[in-house]
Motif scaffolding. Structure first.
Motif, PDB file in Angstrom:
ATOM      1  N   LYS A  44       0.830  -1.210   0.000  1.00  0.00           N
ATOM      2  CA  LYS A  44       0.000   0.000   0.000  1.00  0.00           C
ATOM      3  C   LYS A  44       0.864   1.259   0.000  1.00  0.00           C
ATOM      4  O   LYS A  44       0.550   2.247  -0.673  1.00  0.00           O
ATOM      5  CB  LYS A  44      -0.949  -0.009   1.203  1.00  0.00           C
ATOM      6  CG  LYS A  44      -2.121  -0.956   0.973  1.00  0.00           C
ATOM      7  CD  LYS A  44      -3.022  -1.093   2.178  1.00  0.00           C
ATOM      8  CE  LYS A  44      -4.020  -2.231   1.936  1.00  0.00           C
ATOM      9  NZ  LYS A  44      -4.602  -2.736   3.181  1.00  0.00           N
ATOM     10  N   MET A  48       0.794   4.105  -2.889  1.00  0.00           N
ATOM     11  CA  MET A  48       0.569   5.520  -2.597  1.00  0.00           C
ATOM     12  C   MET A  48       1.705   6.366  -3.165  1.00  0.00           C
ATOM     13  O   MET A  48       1.473   7.433  -3.746  1.00  0.00           O
ATOM     14  CB  MET A  48       0.464   5.688  -1.079  1.00  0.00           C
ATOM     15  CG  MET A  48       0.147   7.077  -0.598  1.00  0.00           C
ATOM     16  SD  MET A  48      -0.203   6.988   1.186  1.00  0.00           S
ATOM     17  CE  MET A  48       0.055   8.680   1.663  1.00  0.00           C
ATOM     18  N   CYS A  65      -2.489  11.730  -2.733  1.00  0.00           N
ATOM     19  CA  CYS A  65      -2.233  11.109  -1.424  1.00  0.00           C
ATOM     20  C   CYS A  65      -3.466  11.206  -0.527  1.00  0.00           C
ATOM     21  O   CYS A  65      -3.814  10.250   0.175  1.00  0.00           O
ATOM     22  CB  CYS A  65      -1.036  11.761  -0.741  1.00  0.00           C
ATOM     23  SG  CYS A  65       0.539  11.273  -1.467  1.00  0.00           S
ATOM     24  N   PHE A  68      -5.890   8.728  -1.566  1.00  0.00           N
ATOM     25  CA  PHE A  68      -5.424   7.381  -1.219  1.00  0.00           C
ATOM     26  C   PHE A  68      -5.699   7.088   0.253  1.00  0.00           C
ATOM     27  O   PHE A  68      -6.210   6.030   0.611  1.00  0.00           O
ATOM     28  CB  PHE A  68      -3.921   7.245  -1.513  1.00  0.00           C
ATOM     29  CG  PHE A  68      -3.444   5.825  -1.423  1.00  0.00           C
ATOM     30  CD1 PHE A  68      -3.405   5.017  -2.550  1.00  0.00           C
ATOM     31  CD2 PHE A  68      -3.064   5.278  -0.208  1.00  0.00           C
ATOM     32  CE1 PHE A  68      -2.994   3.695  -2.472  1.00  0.00           C
ATOM     33  CE2 PHE A  68      -2.648   3.958  -0.116  1.00  0.00           C
ATOM     34  CZ  PHE A  68      -2.619   3.168  -1.246  1.00  0.00           C
ATOM     35  N   HIS A  73      -9.192   6.761  -3.929  1.00  0.00           N
ATOM     36  CA  HIS A  73      -8.380   7.073  -5.105  1.00  0.00           C
ATOM     37  C   HIS A  73      -8.924   6.340  -6.334  1.00  0.00           C
ATOM     38  O   HIS A  73      -9.022   5.118  -6.325  1.00  0.00           O
ATOM     39  CB  HIS A  73      -6.919   6.687  -4.864  1.00  0.00           C
ATOM     40  CG  HIS A  73      -5.971   7.426  -5.754  1.00  0.00           C
ATOM     41  ND1 HIS A  73      -5.998   7.292  -7.127  1.00  0.00           N
ATOM     42  CD2 HIS A  73      -4.999   8.329  -5.478  1.00  0.00           C
ATOM     43  CE1 HIS A  73      -5.065   8.075  -7.647  1.00  0.00           C
ATOM     44  NE2 HIS A  73      -4.450   8.720  -6.671  1.00  0.00           N
ATOM     45  N   PHE A  76      -6.568   3.628  -8.032  1.00  0.00           N
ATOM     46  CA  PHE A  76      -6.022   2.559  -7.197  1.00  0.00           C
ATOM     47  C   PHE A  76      -7.074   1.477  -6.982  1.00  0.00           C
ATOM     48  O   PHE A  76      -8.227   1.765  -6.674  1.00  0.00           O
ATOM     49  CB  PHE A  76      -5.582   3.128  -5.842  1.00  0.00           C
ATOM     50  CG  PHE A  76      -5.196   2.071  -4.848  1.00  0.00           C
ATOM     51  CD1 PHE A  76      -4.088   1.267  -5.072  1.00  0.00           C
ATOM     52  CD2 PHE A  76      -5.941   1.861  -3.699  1.00  0.00           C
ATOM     53  CE1 PHE A  76      -3.729   0.278  -4.170  1.00  0.00           C
ATOM     54  CE2 PHE A  76      -5.590   0.872  -2.783  1.00  0.00           C
ATOM     55  CZ  PHE A  76      -4.481   0.086  -3.027  1.00  0.00           C
TER      56      PHE A  76
END
Ligand SMILES: [Zn+2]
Length: 327
Positions: A44, A48, A65, A68, A73, A76
């Motif tokens: 993770k 990030m 960020c 995230f 996000h 992601f």
């Protein structure tokens, strides 16, 4: 979330960060090693950092960020085993991911997919994953994790750069436990019993593992002098245990016997209960080797029977009775 939050695995982190900064990070990685040592956390953190566009990645502040950290996000994707009884990554999850990654990224210039459990993926889904790894669309990174590398499809393994995560040493486990405000004395014992897995240490802590172990040791010390009434009483106590705790209680007994065998053989192997060395040496005068081997066998029978639907009281009473009669 910072790189420093990850305890241990210094060399791996340093290599990953160098590859990231020099733009040499492979597009498919597999982190493998025992459960509960930081593979998913590292995956993770890397995800990030990959998605962040700041100089010192991950910065923790940019829109990428922030998204995230909030778990929103759009570039992601995290796939985890799912299901009520047997948790597996299923073909539906793979198909959804394939559809999602076919669109252009929103926030970053790339996408990251984490498959947290590449060893818990059914065959159809594994083949779909393989196809995605073989023909990636656009700028995309895959980070896979597996506790059991043998269970990952060989063709998937060969598509990824494999990185082995070793067990944590006691000091690292202790550090993490103390960060969680577990007292130093308990943290040190839990670290000893954890076998290098932070998850194992926390499970012990949450299930009152140390108390359970103390109780198992008291039982071991006293079982030869138990009256019938004592046996009923201790059975009553054990029947109030959750199944998991009961298995653990038997496990601790087995580890005491194992340690006593090591002491008998004067093997140069670290005791599981290394903090109880003196107490265990005392027990050597009470238990002879023959009794220990029989006890281990009885405990294995009890363990097996506990997995069936047989009457728990009967199983426990019989187990304790057989132990007492070893005297
Ligand atoms: Zn950032």
């Amino acid at each position: 979330m910072q790189w420093n939050d990850i305890v241990g695995h210094e060399q791996i982190i340093s290599n990953l960060r160098t590859m990231l900064e020099t733009d040499h990070l492979p597009h498919a990685l597999l982190f493998f090693g025992m459960e509960g040592i930081g593979k998913a956390l590292t995956a993770k953190m890397l995800a990030m950092a990959l998605l962040c566009n700041a100089k010192n990645r991950p910065c923790g502040e940019c829109p990428s960020c922030q998204a995230f950290i909030k778990g929103t996000h759009p570039d992601f994707f995290l796939l985890e085993p799912d299901g009520k009884t047997v948790k597996m990554i299923k073909i539906e999850q793979l198909r959804q991911m394939q559809a999602d990654i076919s669109l252009a990224p929103y926030l970053s210039d790339k996408r990251v997919v984490i498959i947290d459990g590449a060893d818990k993926i059914n065959e159809t889904a594994a083949n779909a994953l393989l196809k995605t790894l073989e023909e990636p669309v656009g700028n995309i990174y895959f980070i896979l994790t597996a506790n059991n590398k043998e269970k990952v499809l060989a063709t998937i393994l060969s598509r990824c750069v494999n990185i082995y995560f070793s067990l944590l040493d006691n000091e690292a486990v202790m550090n993490i436990l103390q960060k969680k405000e577990i007292a130093a004395g308990a943290a040190s014992k839990l670290a000893d019993l954890s076998g290098g897995s932070i998850r194992q240490a926390l499970t012990l802590y949450e299930n009152n593992g140390l108390e359970n172990r103390d109780m198992a040791f008291k039982f071991l010390k006293d079982v030869f002098i138990y009256s019938d009434e004592n046996i009923w009483q201790i059975t009553d106590v054990l029947l109030k245990f959750k199944r998991e705790q009961l298995n653990e209680w038997i496990f601790y007994l087995q580890m005491f016997w194992r340690d006593m065998i090591i002491l008998y053989n004067k093997d140069n192997i670290k005791l599981y209960n290394s903090d109880m060395n003196d107490e265990l040496i005392e027990q050597k005068y009470i238990w002879n080797l023959q009794q220990i081997f029989m006890a281990v066998e009885y405990s294995q029978i009890a363990e097996q029977r506990l997995m069936s639907n047989a009457d728990m009281r009967l199983i426990i009473e019989e187990f304790i009775l057989k132990l007492r009669n070893l005297k």
